[in-house]
Design an enzyme around this catalytic site. Structure first.
Site, PDB file in Angstrom:
ATOM      1  N   CYS A   2       3.566  16.979  -1.950  1.00 62.25           N
ATOM      2  CA  CYS A   2       4.184  18.176  -2.485  1.00 62.25           C
ATOM      3  C   CYS A   2       4.406  17.985  -3.978  1.00 62.25           C
ATOM      4  O   CYS A   2       4.811  16.923  -4.426  1.00 62.25           O
ATOM      5  CB  CYS A   2       5.517  18.537  -1.857  1.00 62.25           C
ATOM      6  SG  CYS A   2       5.425  18.881  -0.115  1.00 62.25           S
ATOM      7  N   ARG A  27      -1.291  16.799  -4.983  1.00 56.76           N
ATOM      8  CA  ARG A  27      -0.193  16.286  -4.165  1.00 56.76           C
ATOM      9  C   ARG A  27      -0.037  17.055  -2.857  1.00 56.76           C
ATOM     10  O   ARG A  27       0.770  16.684  -2.004  1.00 56.76           O
ATOM     11  CB  ARG A  27       1.127  16.356  -4.939  1.00 56.76           C
ATOM     12  CG  ARG A  27       1.121  15.569  -6.229  1.00 56.76           C
ATOM     13  CD  ARG A  27       2.423  15.741  -6.956  1.00 56.76           C
ATOM     14  NE  ARG A  27       3.527  15.162  -6.225  1.00 56.76           N
ATOM     15  CZ  ARG A  27       3.929  13.906  -6.334  1.00 56.76           C
ATOM     16  NH1 ARG A  27       3.311  13.102  -7.167  1.00 56.76           N
ATOM     17  NH2 ARG A  27       4.944  13.457  -5.637  1.00 56.76           N
ATOM     18  N   TRP A  73       2.460  19.999   0.887  1.00 58.16           N
ATOM     19  CA  TRP A  73       1.747  19.225   1.909  1.00 58.16           C
ATOM     20  C   TRP A  73       2.694  19.239   3.108  1.00 58.16           C
ATOM     21  O   TRP A  73       3.774  18.657   3.073  1.00 58.16           O
ATOM     22  CB  TRP A  73       1.494  17.802   1.427  1.00 58.16           C
ATOM     23  CG  TRP A  73       0.630  17.013   2.366  1.00 58.16           C
ATOM     24  CD1 TRP A  73      -0.731  16.957   2.370  1.00 58.16           C
ATOM     25  CD2 TRP A  73       1.060  16.143   3.417  1.00 58.16           C
ATOM     26  NE1 TRP A  73      -1.163  16.115   3.374  1.00 58.16           N
ATOM     27  CE2 TRP A  73      -0.083  15.604   4.034  1.00 58.16           C
ATOM     28  CE3 TRP A  73       2.313  15.775   3.915  1.00 58.16           C
ATOM     29  CZ2 TRP A  73      -0.027  14.715   5.105  1.00 58.16           C
ATOM     30  CZ3 TRP A  73       2.381  14.889   4.986  1.00 58.16           C
ATOM     31  CH2 TRP A  73       1.215  14.363   5.567  1.00 58.16           C
ATOM     32  N   ASN A  99      10.511  18.270  -2.511  1.00 55.36           N
ATOM     33  CA  ASN A  99       9.475  17.305  -2.129  1.00 55.36           C
ATOM     34  C   ASN A  99      10.194  16.153  -1.430  1.00 55.36           C
ATOM     35  O   ASN A  99      11.075  15.535  -2.032  1.00 55.36           O
ATOM     36  CB  ASN A  99       8.755  16.839  -3.404  1.00 55.36           C
ATOM     37  CG  ASN A  99       7.926  15.575  -3.216  1.00 55.36           C
ATOM     38  OD1 ASN A  99       7.740  14.812  -4.149  1.00 55.36           O
ATOM     39  ND2 ASN A  99       7.419  15.349  -2.028  1.00 55.36           N
ATOM     40  N   GLY A 100       9.842  15.894  -0.173  1.00 51.17           N
ATOM     41  CA  GLY A 100      10.499  14.813   0.567  1.00 51.17           C
ATOM     42  C   GLY A 100      10.812  15.257   1.981  1.00 51.17           C
ATOM     43  O   GLY A 100      10.259  16.256   2.458  1.00 51.17           O
ATOM     44  N   GLU A 486     -13.618  -0.159   2.228  1.00 47.58           N
ATOM     45  CA  GLU A 486     -13.391   0.865   1.201  1.00 47.58           C
ATOM     46  C   GLU A 486     -14.515   1.910   1.220  1.00 47.58           C
ATOM     47  O   GLU A 486     -14.264   3.105   1.092  1.00 47.58           O
ATOM     48  CB  GLU A 486     -13.256   0.184  -0.169  1.00 47.58           C
ATOM     49  CG  GLU A 486     -13.086   1.103  -1.359  1.00 47.58           C
ATOM     50  CD  GLU A 486     -11.879   2.024  -1.305  1.00 47.58           C
ATOM     51  OE1 GLU A 486     -11.012   1.864  -0.426  1.00 47.58           O
ATOM     52  OE2 GLU A 486     -11.816   2.934  -2.143  1.00 47.58           O
ATOM     53  N   LYS A 490     -13.935   5.876   1.900  1.00 48.35           N
ATOM     54  CA  LYS A 490     -14.376   6.925   0.953  1.00 48.35           C
ATOM     55  C   LYS A 490     -15.163   7.997   1.694  1.00 48.35           C
ATOM     56  O   LYS A 490     -14.950   9.174   1.497  1.00 48.35           O
ATOM     57  CB  LYS A 490     -15.256   6.365  -0.164  1.00 48.35           C
ATOM     58  CG  LYS A 490     -14.613   5.552  -1.241  1.00 48.35           C
ATOM     59  CD  LYS A 490     -13.704   6.313  -2.175  1.00 48.35           C
ATOM     60  CE  LYS A 490     -12.333   6.447  -1.636  1.00 48.35           C
ATOM     61  NZ  LYS A 490     -11.332   5.510  -1.874  1.00 48.35           N
ATOM     62  N   GLU A 493     -12.917  10.084   4.169  1.00 47.05           N
ATOM     63  CA  GLU A 493     -11.935  10.898   3.444  1.00 47.05           C
ATOM     64  C   GLU A 493     -12.516  12.202   2.929  1.00 47.05           C
ATOM     65  O   GLU A 493     -11.901  13.246   3.050  1.00 47.05           O
ATOM     66  CB  GLU A 493     -11.468  10.145   2.180  1.00 47.05           C
ATOM     67  CG  GLU A 493     -10.325   9.204   2.351  1.00 47.05           C
ATOM     68  CD  GLU A 493      -9.912   8.586   1.007  1.00 47.05           C
ATOM     69  OE1 GLU A 493      -8.724   8.663   0.705  1.00 47.05           O
ATOM     70  OE2 GLU A 493     -10.760   8.035   0.281  1.00 47.05           O
ATOM     71  N   HIS A 509     -19.392  -8.183  18.220  1.00 47.85           N
ATOM     72  CA  HIS A 509     -18.294  -8.112  19.187  1.00 47.85           C
ATOM     73  C   HIS A 509     -17.915  -6.664  19.505  1.00 47.85           C
ATOM     74  O   HIS A 509     -16.802  -6.403  19.940  1.00 47.85           O
ATOM     75  CB  HIS A 509     -17.082  -8.883  18.658  1.00 47.85           C
ATOM     76  CG  HIS A 509     -17.381 -10.329  18.418  1.00 47.85           C
ATOM     77  ND1 HIS A 509     -17.632 -11.216  19.449  1.00 47.85           N
ATOM     78  CD2 HIS A 509     -17.517 -11.044  17.278  1.00 47.85           C
ATOM     79  CE1 HIS A 509     -17.889 -12.412  18.942  1.00 47.85           C
ATOM     80  NE2 HIS A 509     -17.826 -12.335  17.627  1.00 47.85           N
ATOM     81  N   LYS A 608      -2.622  12.873  -2.482  1.00 46.12           N
ATOM     82  CA  LYS A 608      -2.829  11.684  -3.300  1.00 46.12           C
ATOM     83  C   LYS A 608      -1.609  10.771  -3.300  1.00 46.12           C
ATOM     84  O   LYS A 608      -1.728   9.560  -3.316  1.00 46.12           O
ATOM     85  CB  LYS A 608      -3.140  12.120  -4.732  1.00 46.12           C
ATOM     86  CG  LYS A 608      -3.421  10.950  -5.630  1.00 46.12           C
ATOM     87  CD  LYS A 608      -4.697  11.132  -6.389  1.00 46.12           C
ATOM     88  CE  LYS A 608      -5.173   9.865  -7.014  1.00 46.12           C
ATOM     89  NZ  LYS A 608      -6.077   9.105  -6.157  1.00 46.12           N
TER      90      LYS A 608
HETATM   91  C1  G6P Z   1      -3.196   8.077  -0.175  1.00 43.09           C
HETATM   92  C2  G6P Z   1      -4.336   8.338  -1.136  1.00 43.09           C
HETATM   93  C3  G6P Z   1      -5.196   7.081  -1.251  1.00 43.09           C
HETATM   94  C4  G6P Z   1      -4.356   5.889  -1.662  1.00 43.09           C
HETATM   95  C5  G6P Z   1      -3.159   5.688  -0.723  1.00 43.09           C
HETATM   96  C6  G6P Z   1      -2.179   4.675  -1.287  1.00 43.09           C
HETATM   97  O1  G6P Z   1      -3.676   7.917   1.104  1.00 43.09           O
HETATM   98  O2  G6P Z   1      -5.108   9.429  -0.700  1.00 43.09           O
HETATM   99  O3  G6P Z   1      -6.206   7.302  -2.216  1.00 43.09           O
HETATM  100  O4  G6P Z   1      -5.135   4.737  -1.655  1.00 43.09           O
HETATM  101  O5  G6P Z   1      -2.447   6.916  -0.571  1.00 43.09           O
HETATM  102  O6  G6P Z   1      -1.623   5.211  -2.456  1.00 43.09           O
HETATM  103  P1  G6P Z   1      -1.071   4.385  -3.666  1.00 43.09           P
HETATM  104  O7  G6P Z   1      -0.704   5.423  -4.682  1.00 43.09           O
HETATM  105  O8  G6P Z   1       0.122   3.634  -3.160  1.00 43.09           O
HETATM  106  O9  G6P Z   1      -2.138   3.478  -4.141  1.00 43.09           O
END
Ligand code: G6P
Length: 613
Positions: A2, A27, A73, A99-100, A486, A490, A493, A509, A608
């Site tokens: 948010c 956000r 969000w 926000n929270g 990773e 990606k 996501e 396995h 994010k």
């Molecule tokens: C969310 C974002 C990711 C990020 C993760 C951790 O899931 O979409 O891109 O890696 O949070 O966030 P941070 O800000 O703690 O790295």
């Protein structure tokens, strides 16, 4: 999660609020809304993106120079028009954005219902708005006093901004656990409020970062900060070190692509002044004071979430190899809830791009209470994790706006590797020759990343072939195992293709059962100490007709003969390879997502900055 904004001054609030919400859309983008104060409150809110809100407002009268806004969000209640913020008091005279999460909203709601309040939404925020309204009525006090009294009875996390028609020309805001920044205009004639500095920098570089349990009251010409018990706090104005171009797309179609392409520069910025191979110099100024703690640590515990956790996995291998200090890597969200053994003598490295991830923040607070030393590796300057740490090193990658993290990951690896080298040098657990070799290689990373970025269109062609896949497997060993994780993250996501990352040797396995001619398997198979073993794993996949895309080291003569596609990356020390080998995977996901018509910068359901637990 948010985004919230506020404006008080002499300009039309609507334009500033809408622009600010667009900047904060990363956000959350389930719904958005604004409340603008004139004689009455004009509230516009709807499900969907900020562009939907703009359409809703259209040509309607929005005149007013005080207002608040929100992009959501969803936590409590589905994304719809009613649950969208701002929320209003029962007489529609107070508007609030939040926000929270208010954890005790259930009991507050019951109490308010017994006093005759009716609720329209399913949100905890509407309850908080009504609670503040009720407190103000019961105590016949100002809005700020009502906010303070109410917040002493609230359990949970919040950044809130409120306006009231009864007290025009005033904004009251407060935070605990969720970020809030105040921008201070010239002569304090105008103020800006936002979840981060990006909506503020085009108006002013003077900002105040609020601390937990602080309440700020803004009126023309004045800013007053107290805590929620009304004890005065200092107003410490800092100057933002950020340029507007850093938060704009600069000609790219998406922020994600811009941020991928920026990596040579962001890694360079991250190394600047910290690593000078010629002089065998490696130093992170931000961890000087606590360097002895690191040197004498019983154990390093790395805490992070998401992509940052993957950077932590690489760092585990690097630290153990170079410093011989035992390292554990934990998801912050698991660590904090499992009564871990942690205390004096342990050093926590908290990795976070945003510096606001609620689980990481809570985990370090817990470890701090138990006596551990906390070092933060954050990207956002002044963020909560950076401030809650004893010391730390910023990644200096510049604002990362695309929801899928790219340049923050490589910058985290740069800082963490530099940190390990610094400790190893001090501890003398590394020879001068090896140190020199690694520092030289580290300095070459930006140029080698640049070289990989030139493979852009070749990777786009591979993306075209696999864009309709429904599953994908990413395999790597050693330093490239976290890269496999990773790469898979990606892809899922942003393109919504199911993808799994696995240590290549573990394939037999379980995941090997999934392999057939429909299954693309991406091997990160650069020349390193596990190369021969990875070659065998590739053969095992090919024997089962899997389609293999291999990331190999330039000049590899063996693997290209065995696989369907190769992507050649320049050679570098295996410890540094993740910074290079991850780049093709970022590009591959990006192009697949674009070809599938996905919203690359704002993938569904994600945000994010994850400020909920
Ligand atoms: C969310 C974002 C990711 C990020 C993760 C951790 O899931 O979409 O891109 O890696 O949070 O966030 P941070 O800000 O703690 O790295």
């Amino acid at each position: 999660m948010c985004g919230i904004v506020g404006y008080l001054g002499f300009k039309e609030a609507k334009d500033i609020l809408i622009k600010g919400l667009s900047r904060l859309e990363y956000r959350g983008y389930d719904s958005s809304g604004v409340a603008i104060m004139n004689e009455n409150l004009k509230v516009f809110k709807c499900k969907g993106k900020v562009s939907d809100l703009q359409n809703l407002i259209g040509e309607q009268d929005t005149h007013g120079s005080v207002g608040i806004g929100h992009t959501r969000w969803a936590t409590h209640g589905v994304p719809n028009n009613v649950n969208a913020h701002p929320h209003l008091s029962s007489d529609s005279r107070i508007a609030l954005v939040h926000n929270g999460i208010i954890e005790n909203y259930g009991s507050l709601k019951k109490e308010l219902e017994s006093k005759g309040h009716e609720f329209y939404s399913e949100t905890d925020t509407e309850v908080l708005t009504r609670f503040i309204e009720q407190v103000q009525k019961d105590n016949e006090c100002s809005l700020e006093d009502a906010v303070r009294i109410a917040l002493t009875q609230v359990v949970g996390a919040y950044a809130i901004v409120l306006v009231s028609v009864n007290e025009p020309g005033k904004i009251v805001a407060a935070r605990k656990g969720s970020p809030l920044v105040v921008g201070v205009g010239e002569d304090k004639e105008e103020f800006f409020l936002a979840s981060d500095a990006t909506p503020i920098i085009e108006y002013t570089k003077d900002v105040v970062y609020l601390d937990d349990e602080e309440v700020v009251v803004l009126t023309k010409g004045d800013i007053t900060i107290t805590d929620i018990r009304n004890v005065a706090r200092d107003t410490y104005i800092e100057t933002l070190d950020m340029e507007l171009e850093a938060i704009e797309k600069g000609g790219y179609d998406h922020f994600m692509l811009k941020e991928i392409m920026e990596q040579p520069k962001s890694i360079e910025d991250c190394l600047r002044g910290r690593v000078i191979a010629e002089d065998l110099h490696v130093k992170l100024g931000g961890i000087q004071q606590h360097l002895p703690d690191l040197l004498n640590a019983n154990r390093i515990i790395i805490l992070a979430c998401g992509t940052s956790w993957h950077a932590g996995l690489v760092a585990e291998y690097v630290f153990e190899e170079l410093t011989r200090i035992p390292v554990e890597v934990e998801y912050a969200s698991e660590f904090r809830y499992r009564n871990p053994i942690v205390g004096k003598g342990d050093v926590i490295i908290a990795i976070s791009q945003s510096g606001e991830t609620a689980d990481t923040l809570a985990a370090i607070e817990m470890a701090k209470e138990r006596g551990a030393t906390i070092l933060g590796v954050c990207n956002v300057v002044g963020s909560s994790i950076a401030r809650a740490s004893h010391e730390g090193a910023y990644t200096h990658a510049g604002p990362e706006i695309g929801v899928a993290s790219t340049k923050a990951f490589t910058a985290q690896l740069t800082v963490l590797t530099s940190m390990a080298l610094m400790v190893a040098k001090e501890k003398k657990s590394i020879s001068e020759n090896r140190l020199s070799e690694l520092l030289r290689d580290l300095e070459q990373v930006p140029a080698k990343v640049e070289q990989v970025l030139k493979l852009d269109s070749a990777i786009e062609s591979i993306a075209e072939i696999y864009k309709d896949a429904s599953n994908c497997l990413y395999l790597g060993r050693g330093y490239n195992f976290p890269v496999a994780l990773e790469g898979a993250l990606k892809l899922k996501e942003i393109s919504y293709i199911h993808a799994e990352g696995y240590p290549a040797a573990e394939m037999k396995h379980g995941p090997i059962a999934l392999i057939d001619e429909e299954m693309p398997v991406i091997f990160i198979a650069t020349r390193d100490s596990s190369y021969d073993k990875v070659v065998s794993n590739i053969q095992e996949v090919k024997a089962r007709k899997g389609r293999v895309i291999a990331i190999v080291t330039e000049g590899d003569a063996l693997i290209p003969k065995m696989v369907d596609h190769v992507i050649e990356v320049p050679n570098i020390h295996e410890m540094l390879m993740p910074m290079i080998s991850v780049i093709p995977l970022q590009l591959l996901s990006y192009y697949i997502a674009v070809m599938r018509d996905c919203n690359v910068d704002q993938p569904r359901n994600l945000a994010k900055s994850v400020t909920v637990e």
